[in-house]
Enzyme design. Structure first.
Site, mmCIF file in Angstrom:
data_model
loop_
_atom_site.group_PDB
_atom_site.id
_atom_site.type_symbol
_atom_site.label_atom_id
_atom_site.label_comp_id
_atom_site.label_asym_id
_atom_site.label_seq_id
_atom_site.Cartn_x
_atom_site.Cartn_y
_atom_site.Cartn_z
ATOM 1 N N LYS A 10 1.012 -1.304 0.108
ATOM 2 C CA LYS A 10 -0.002 0.067 0.128
ATOM 3 C C LYS A 10 1.014 1.205 0.175
ATOM 4 O O LYS A 10 2.130 1.130 0.343
ATOM 5 C CB LYS A 10 -0.962 -0.122 1.074
ATOM 6 N N TYR A 51 -12.250 -3.047 -4.107
ATOM 7 C CA TYR A 51 -12.818 -2.920 -2.706
ATOM 8 C C TYR A 51 -14.405 -3.012 -2.765
ATOM 9 O O TYR A 51 -15.151 -2.393 -1.954
ATOM 10 C CB TYR A 51 -12.412 -1.625 -2.168
ATOM 11 N N PHE A 59 -15.243 3.020 6.507
ATOM 12 C CA PHE A 59 -13.842 3.135 6.381
ATOM 13 C C PHE A 59 -13.890 3.137 5.096
ATOM 14 O O PHE A 59 -12.648 3.360 4.176
ATOM 15 C CB PHE A 59 -13.039 2.064 7.018
ATOM 16 N N ARG A 87 -0.729 -14.208 4.022
ATOM 17 C CA ARG A 87 -1.669 -13.620 4.984
ATOM 18 C C ARG A 87 -0.954 -13.872 6.372
ATOM 19 O O ARG A 87 -1.196 -13.096 7.148
ATOM 20 C CB ARG A 87 -3.125 -14.057 4.915
ATOM 21 N N THR A 93 -5.580 -7.523 10.177
ATOM 22 C CA THR A 93 -5.863 -6.463 9.559
ATOM 23 C C THR A 93 -5.596 -5.235 10.557
ATOM 24 O O THR A 93 -4.808 -4.365 10.356
ATOM 25 C CB THR A 93 -7.289 -6.310 9.408
ATOM 26 N N ARG A 104 2.837 -6.476 9.563
ATOM 27 C CA ARG A 104 1.929 -5.297 10.254
ATOM 28 C C ARG A 104 2.160 -5.218 11.710
ATOM 29 O O ARG A 104 2.306 -4.033 12.080
ATOM 30 C CB ARG A 104 0.212 -5.749 10.228
ATOM 31 N N ASN A 114 -2.305 -0.447 6.928
ATOM 32 C CA ASN A 114 -1.727 -1.602 7.226
ATOM 33 C C ASN A 114 -0.954 -2.321 6.128
ATOM 34 O O ASN A 114 -0.639 -3.519 6.330
ATOM 35 C CB ASN A 114 -2.850 -2.487 7.691
ATOM 36 N N HIS A 117 -1.774 -5.605 1.382
ATOM 37 C CA HIS A 117 -2.982 -6.620 1.143
ATOM 38 C C HIS A 117 -2.813 -7.853 0.546
ATOM 39 O O HIS A 117 -1.652 -7.956 -0.373
ATOM 40 C CB HIS A 117 -4.081 -5.962 -0.113
ATOM 41 N N GLU A 128 -9.102 -10.973 -8.143
ATOM 42 C CA GLU A 128 -8.122 -9.632 -8.127
ATOM 43 C C GLU A 128 -6.984 -9.535 -9.091
ATOM 44 O O GLU A 128 -6.356 -8.364 -9.637
ATOM 45 C CB GLU A 128 -7.729 -9.579 -6.445
HETATM 46 P P1 CMP Z 1 -7.372 -5.306 3.761
HETATM 47 O O1 CMP Z 1 -7.722 -6.104 4.300
HETATM 48 O O2 CMP Z 1 -6.200 -5.185 2.833
HETATM 49 O O3 CMP Z 1 -8.638 -4.526 2.684
HETATM 50 C C1 CMP Z 1 -9.651 -4.082 3.230
HETATM 51 C C2 CMP Z 1 -8.990 -2.689 3.951
HETATM 52 O O4 CMP Z 1 -10.017 -1.609 4.561
HETATM 53 C C3 CMP Z 1 -8.009 -3.425 5.008
HETATM 54 O O5 CMP Z 1 -7.040 -3.800 4.653
HETATM 55 C C4 CMP Z 1 -7.691 -2.016 5.631
HETATM 56 O O6 CMP Z 1 -6.796 -1.358 4.815
HETATM 57 C C5 CMP Z 1 -8.954 -1.272 5.683
HETATM 58 N N1 CMP Z 1 -9.993 -1.229 6.792
HETATM 59 C C6 CMP Z 1 -10.640 -2.451 7.100
HETATM 60 N N2 CMP Z 1 -11.210 -2.192 8.445
HETATM 61 C C7 CMP Z 1 -11.014 -0.957 8.685
HETATM 62 C C8 CMP Z 1 -11.514 -0.069 9.891
HETATM 63 N N3 CMP Z 1 -12.232 -0.508 10.576
HETATM 64 N N4 CMP Z 1 -11.039 1.047 9.702
HETATM 65 C C9 CMP Z 1 -10.130 1.464 8.805
HETATM 66 N N5 CMP Z 1 -9.852 0.814 7.655
HETATM 67 C C10 CMP Z 1 -10.078 -0.471 7.828
#
Ligand code: CMP
Length: 137
Positions: A10, A51, A59, A87, A93, A104, A114, A117, A128
């Site tokens: 990211k 997304y 979010f 993962r 996350t 992370r 974070n 992805h 994807e």
């Molecule tokens: P990822 O799992 O790659 O894809 C969805 C993304 O949304 C996740 O990583 C975070 O970057 C973001 N995300 C998911 N949950 C939240 C949250 N509660 N608050 C802010 N960002 C979020």
């Protein structure tokens, strides 16, 4: 079981100069190969596709802003149980809940920023990879 997964480093990872560190961790796992890799700034359309499942979440908009705030690195990684494996390298996350030793857990503090992805299933990986590397067979 050989698989393919889509990985995005990211904008925070690129801005902070962590691309080499993160890709190094992926490369050091045995029997995995990088089969595509590109630095690119994502447009709204690509992000909307990627997304789609998060439309309407609180979010969503901040995530779209963040993900288009600078270049990302997209890659396809191929190999033994790579979907689960990347993962596991990434950690959960929320970076504060992520164990030290994970990407992370070692480098993140904010859920949105974070760093990485990684596709969460074979179906997501297929979907994807088509979005980011439509030319890949
Ligand atoms: P990822 O799992 O790659 O894809 C969805 C993304 O949304 C996740 O990583 C975070 O970057 C973001 N995300 C998911 N949950 C939240 C949250 N509660 N608050 C802010 N960002 C979020």
């Amino acid at each position: 079981m050989s698989q393919r997964t889509l990985v995005l480093l990211k904008p925070d990872a690129v801005r902070r100069g962590l691309v080499g560190e993160i890709i190094g961790r992926i490369e050091r796992k045995a029997n995995w190969t990088i089969s595509a890799l590109e630095l690119r700034t994502l447009d709204r359309g690509t992000l909307e596709q990627h997304y789609a499942e998060h439309v309407g979440r609180d979010f969503y908009e901040p995530l779209m802003q963040f993900m288009s705030s600078g270049p990302i690195v997209a890659l396809v990684v191929e190999g033994e149980r790579v979907i689960e494996g990347v993962r596991a390298l990434a950690g959960p996350t929320d970076p504060i809940s992520a164990a030290p030793g994970s990407i992370r857990g070692d480098f993140g503090t904010i859920t949105r920023e974070n760093l990485i992805h990684a596709s969460d299933s074979e179906e997501s990986a297929q979907r994807e990879i088509k979005i980011f590397f439509p030319g890949l067979a």
